[in-house]
Each structure stands twice: as C-alpha cells, then as structure tokens.
Design a protein around this motif. Structure first.
Motif, mmCIF file in Angstrom:
data_model
loop_
_atom_site.group_PDB
_atom_site.id
_atom_site.type_symbol
_atom_site.label_atom_id
_atom_site.label_comp_id
_atom_site.label_asym_id
_atom_site.label_seq_id
_atom_site.Cartn_x
_atom_site.Cartn_y
_atom_site.Cartn_z
ATOM 1 N N VAL A 171 -1.279 -16.868 -6.124
ATOM 2 C CA VAL A 171 -1.436 -16.738 -4.647
ATOM 3 C C VAL A 171 -0.127 -17.714 -3.693
ATOM 4 C CG1 VAL A 171 -2.932 -16.623 -2.547
ATOM 5 C CG2 VAL A 171 -3.845 -16.098 -4.773
ATOM 6 N N PRO A 172 0.553 -17.046 -3.052
ATOM 7 C CA PRO A 172 1.803 -17.848 -2.610
ATOM 8 C C PRO A 172 0.944 -18.542 -1.342
ATOM 9 C CG PRO A 172 1.713 -15.509 -1.567
ATOM 10 C CD PRO A 172 0.724 -15.443 -2.943
ATOM 11 N N GLY A 173 1.565 -19.826 -0.991
ATOM 12 C CA GLY A 173 1.038 -20.681 -0.142
ATOM 13 C C GLY A 173 1.974 -20.715 0.992
ATOM 14 N N PRO A 174 1.734 -21.659 2.127
ATOM 15 C CA PRO A 174 2.922 -21.949 2.873
ATOM 16 C C PRO A 174 4.332 -22.024 2.154
ATOM 17 C CG PRO A 174 0.996 -22.987 3.486
ATOM 18 C CD PRO A 174 0.598 -22.394 1.932
ATOM 19 N N GLY A 175 5.295 -21.498 2.946
ATOM 20 C CA GLY A 175 6.571 -21.930 2.242
ATOM 21 C C GLY A 175 7.192 -20.492 1.675
ATOM 22 N N THR A 176 6.407 -19.267 1.480
ATOM 23 C CA THR A 176 6.668 -18.425 0.590
ATOM 24 C C THR A 176 7.517 -17.490 1.657
ATOM 25 O OG1 THR A 176 4.710 -17.363 0.900
ATOM 26 C CG2 THR A 176 4.908 -18.389 -1.134
ATOM 27 N N GLY A 177 6.985 -17.364 2.978
ATOM 28 C CA GLY A 177 7.633 -16.362 3.867
ATOM 29 C C GLY A 177 7.128 -15.175 3.765
ATOM 30 N N ALA A 178 5.892 -15.030 2.931
ATOM 31 C CA ALA A 178 5.491 -13.685 2.665
ATOM 32 C C ALA A 178 5.152 -12.691 3.887
ATOM 33 C CB ALA A 178 4.143 -13.726 1.564
ATOM 34 N N VAL A 179 5.312 -11.637 3.966
ATOM 35 C CA VAL A 179 5.045 -10.600 5.180
ATOM 36 C C VAL A 179 4.435 -9.565 4.699
ATOM 37 C CG1 VAL A 179 7.086 -11.825 6.576
ATOM 38 C CG2 VAL A 179 7.459 -9.787 5.228
ATOM 39 N N ALA A 180 3.802 -8.784 5.628
ATOM 40 C CA ALA A 180 3.522 -7.558 5.541
ATOM 41 C C ALA A 180 3.432 -6.671 6.807
ATOM 42 C CB ALA A 180 1.690 -7.772 5.084
ATOM 43 N N GLY A 181 3.233 -5.314 6.568
ATOM 44 C CA GLY A 181 3.613 -4.492 7.685
ATOM 45 C C GLY A 181 2.538 -3.084 7.553
ATOM 46 N N ILE A 182 1.795 -2.877 8.544
ATOM 47 C CA ILE A 182 0.959 -1.770 8.258
ATOM 48 C C ILE A 182 1.546 -0.639 9.560
ATOM 49 C CG2 ILE A 182 -1.405 -0.706 8.554
ATOM 50 C CD1 ILE A 182 -2.227 -3.885 7.815
ATOM 51 N N ARG A 183 1.231 0.684 9.184
ATOM 52 C CA ARG A 183 1.594 1.687 10.216
ATOM 53 C C ARG A 183 0.621 2.758 9.940
ATOM 54 N NH1 ARG A 183 8.106 1.486 9.743
ATOM 55 N NH2 ARG A 183 8.138 -0.269 10.793
ATOM 56 N N ILE A 184 -0.063 3.220 11.211
ATOM 57 C CA ILE A 184 -0.933 4.303 11.039
ATOM 58 C C ILE A 184 -0.474 5.518 11.747
ATOM 59 C CG2 ILE A 184 -3.176 5.200 11.570
ATOM 60 C CD1 ILE A 184 -4.341 2.766 10.695
ATOM 61 N N SER A 185 -0.226 6.872 11.486
ATOM 62 C CA SER A 185 0.628 7.674 12.291
ATOM 63 C C SER A 185 -0.138 9.209 12.079
ATOM 64 C CB SER A 185 1.871 7.777 11.953
ATOM 65 O OG SER A 185 2.140 8.274 10.587
ATOM 66 N N PHE A 186 -0.387 9.728 13.111
ATOM 67 C CA PHE A 186 -0.968 11.172 13.244
ATOM 68 C C PHE A 186 -0.199 12.048 12.261
ATOM 69 C CE2 PHE A 186 -1.475 15.284 15.481
ATOM 70 C CZ PHE A 186 -2.786 15.319 15.468
ATOM 71 N N VAL A 187 -0.928 12.851 11.671
ATOM 72 C CA VAL A 187 -0.294 14.185 10.915
ATOM 73 C C VAL A 187 -0.704 15.312 11.333
ATOM 74 C CG1 VAL A 187 -0.499 15.005 8.429
ATOM 75 C CG2 VAL A 187 -0.211 12.424 8.768
ATOM 76 N N ALA A 188 -2.080 15.716 11.497
ATOM 77 C CA ALA A 188 -2.541 16.823 11.670
ATOM 78 C C ALA A 188 -3.775 16.923 12.707
ATOM 79 C CB ALA A 188 -2.779 17.666 10.617
ATOM 80 N N PRO A 189 -4.032 17.879 13.502
ATOM 81 C CA PRO A 189 -5.566 17.653 14.119
ATOM 82 C C PRO A 189 -6.608 18.110 13.255
ATOM 83 C CG PRO A 189 -4.129 19.386 15.173
ATOM 84 C CD PRO A 189 -3.305 18.824 14.070
ATOM 85 N N GLY A 190 -7.882 17.438 13.513
ATOM 86 C CA GLY A 190 -9.050 17.677 12.505
ATOM 87 C C GLY A 190 -9.625 19.019 12.649
ATOM 88 N N GLN A 191 -10.450 19.359 11.796
ATOM 89 C CA GLN A 191 -10.887 20.592 11.574
ATOM 90 C C GLN A 191 -11.997 20.844 12.211
ATOM 91 O OE1 GLN A 191 -9.270 23.454 10.286
ATOM 92 N NE2 GLN A 191 -7.508 21.802 9.782
#
Length: 191
Positions: A171-191
């Motif tokens: 598990v990285p601690g401070p000093g690693t510069g670890a980053v993450a990104g999350i995106r949620i996008s629309f694909v199609a309308p519900g049924q």
C-alpha cells in the motif's frame, strides 16, 4: 470730539491687544510638521486569540509525482466521454482514506458507463452506490492501476456516488503521488 476720539482709541487699543494675544498664543502652538510623531495612545485591551498555525506545505517532489501521474491518468482515461454525467480525479496516495470519492445526480433512468483508472498504486477497488436503489451498491470492481476499467450499470433518478480506494500488497503511503479518476456517462435510456 475728544470723547469720541478717545473711544476710538480705546477700541483700537483693545483690538490691537487682542490681536497681539492671539498672535502670541499661535506662536506657542506646535504643528505636526514641526515635531516628531507622538507615540500612539495605548488602546483598550481586546480579546486575545491564539495565533493561527501555518498551513502545511506539500513536498515539491510529491506535487511533481502527482502532476506526472495525473497527466498519465488523462492519457489512460482518454479525454471526456460523450454524455458525461459526472467525474472526478485526484490524489489517493496521501489521503488518510487512501481513496477518491465523487457523486452526482441522475435525472434520467438508463444505462450508464462507469470508467475508472489509477496510476501510482498497485491496484484499487471501485464501488458505485445509489441510495435510491434497494441494496444501494450497484458495482464492485477490482482495478489494476495503469489500465482503464469499464462497466455498465443501470441507474434510476436520484443521487449516485462512486468510490475508488487503493489497496494491495504494498500500500503506497504519502510520497507516491498515486492518483485516480472516475467517470460516469450516459449510454442509453432505461426500459
């Protein structure tokens, strides 16, 4: 006439004496330009507040590592997807939770694509939660950092949140510069 002339002389003398008294009084005055500044009068004692602690500064090497990793993360996530509902990115290496959270509001029921990636940590765990749904958790997914993960979820109107938490052997601690990104996008309308 001498009575009248004497009155004028008495008045004149009185005026001259008054003018002389005023001139003598003004001659004794000091002007601000003529003297040094006087010390300030002590002010009334006020409330005493403790001194504020200085905000901690971030290590320049950590900032540089995060910046490099965010650039790489942008390349892995490949720009903004069409129909983006919400997203977020940031450091996961120097947070106490070791993670990133983001949330948004779904206005239209339908199928949505969740895209996530991390850089600078061995792996991470992604979860997508929608409180309006029974059970709440819609997606649990392990992610190998350095690659992009995608999944489809069905969402209903209401708030939705996504959480990416780093985990793994080292598990990285401070000093690693670890980053993450999350995106949620629309694909199609519900049924």
């Amino acid at each position: 006439m001498s009575a009248t002339g004497g009155m004028h002389r008495t008045r004149r003398t009185a005026v001259l004496l008054a003018a002389a008294a005023v001139a003598a009084g003004l001659a004794g005055c000091e002007y601000a330009d003529d003297v040094e500044a006087l010390p300030a009068a002590p002010s009334a004692p006020g409330r005493s507040y403790p001194a504020r602690a200085a905000l901690p500064t971030r290590d320049p090497e950590l900032v540089a590592a995060e910046t490099r990793n965010l650039l790489e993360l942008g390349a892995v996530l490949d720009g903004s997807p069409e129909g983006l509902l919400f997203g977020g990115s940031g450091g996961i290496g120097d947070t106490t939770s070791g993670g990133l959270s983001t949330s948004g509001l779904v206005k239209q029921a339908g199928q949505y694509k969740v895209t996530a990636a991390c850089i600078g940590a061995p792996d991470a765990h992604l979860s997508v939660i929608q409180g309006a749904r029974q059970g709440g958790t819609l997606l649990e997914l392990g992610i190998d950092c350095g690659s992009m993960a995608e999944a489809l979820v069905d969402l209903v109107p209401g708030s939705v949140s996504a959480h990416l938490v780093r985990y793994g052997g080292a598990v990285p601690g401070p000093g690693t510069g670890a980053v993450a990104g999350i995106r949620i996008s629309f694909v199609a309308p519900g049924q």
